[in-house]
Design an enzyme around this catalytic site. Structure first.
Site, PDB file in Angstrom:
ATOM      1  CG  HIS A   1       6.912  11.279 -14.211  1.00 32.08           C
ATOM      2  ND1 HIS A   1       8.020  12.134 -14.365  1.00 32.08           N
ATOM      3  CD2 HIS A   1       5.898  11.813 -14.808  1.00 32.08           C
ATOM      4  CE1 HIS A   1       7.372  13.328 -15.232  1.00 32.08           C
ATOM      5  NE2 HIS A   1       6.001  12.941 -15.531  1.00 32.08           N
ATOM      6  CB  SER A   2       8.271  10.249 -17.570  1.00 31.35           C
ATOM      7  OG  SER A   2       8.915  10.581 -18.772  1.00 31.35           O
TER       8      SER A   2
END
Length: 284
Positions: free
Chosen positions: A101-102
């Site tokens: 994520h991210s």
């Protein structure tokens, strides 16, 4: 949704990392990497919904319960990529999948592009390439970063009188999250200090990057990925407006309702992300 989770420590040659381990021992090996200033609890809602996977959700170096890098060291993308490979070695995983994520998604692309023979599948949540730089600004950026490093020793992290105030601050951070998401991150991210609580994360994580990749350099990692890859884009997240970038990505791309932390903010978001990834990992 709840399931059994095991807390483990990984004593790597250069640092000790903490992690959560989900899923059956014979499941597909997956290393899960969270976003900037988050921790392994980023996957607390999503991991229990993923089927047939042995998920190791790591507190990345400088985050959560993991160790901080020694004085003089930094938190660059190559450093995180090296950590991932050392984690895989300790787990005995010659090949593995990545769930990111991210920032964790960016590191996952770096690893999968640089070491394509090691990565089976690539599952990304609202992250793809790092912030970009231009060649002509390299010297100025380096100077700014060096000045920041020199000034860092005099800075102190904020102290919150109670956990609720820290949670409220996290809700209003650089990337806003729901209260429930902030509480999950705080469970693993806060520590008691005189006067209240502060975040465990290394304050050096907030320093400016001394070097940024150009667009061509960043996309070279994307284009070098050889395994099946799926990118989930949050409709209210960081990637949705960059349509030119998304059009150039050779991955399967799905857009889902929600913000940047759609997999953590609420149960509906976690369920929708899990539905996509369960289909993705089930394909032979």
């Amino acid at each position: 949704m709840t399931c059994s989770v095991e807390e483990i420590r990984l004593s790597l040659p250069h640092i000790e990392l903490a992690a959560h381990l989900f899923g059956p021992p014979d499941g597909q090996p997956v290393i899960a990497l969270h976003g900037w200033l988050d921790n392994a609890n980023s996957f607390a809602r999503l991991a229990p919904r993923l089927e047939g996977l042995r998920i190791l959700a790591v507190d990345m170096a400088g985050h959560g319960h993991s160790g901080h890098r020694p004085a003089g060291a930094g938190y660059g993308l190559p450093d995180y990529a090296h950590d991932v490979l050392q984690v895989a070695a300790q787990m005995g995983w010659g090949t593995f999948s990545l769930l990111g994520h991210s920032l964790g998604a960016i590191v996952s692309v770096i690893v999968a592009g640089a070491m394509p023979q090691r990565v089976r599948r690539l599952a990304l949540i609202d992250g793809l390439i790092p912030p970009l730089g231009e060649p002509e600004s390299a010297a100025e950026r380096m100077g700014t970063a060096l000045q920041g490093q020199l000034a860092q020793s005099g800075k102190r992290k904020p102290v919150y009188a109670d956990m609720d105030r820290a949670v409220e601050a996290r809700m209003k951070g650089a990337v806003a999250v729901s209260r429930e998401a902030a509480e999950l991150l705080a469970q693993r991210g806060l520590m008691p200090v005189p006067g209240g609580y502060t975040w465990r994360s290394d304050s050096r994580l907030t320093l400016a990057s001394p070097i940024r990749l150009t667009r061509a350099q960043a996309m070279s990692f994307v284009n070098a990925v050889q395994c099946p890859a799926q990118l989930i884009v949050a409709e209210e997240g960081m990637l949705a407006q960059n349509k030119a970038l998304l059009a150039s990505v050779p991955f399967q791309v799905s857009q889902l309702p929600g913000g940047h932390h759609l997999h953590l903010n609420d149960e509906a978001g976690a369920r929708s992300v899990a539905d996509c990834f369960n289909r993705f990992f089930a394909v032979p």
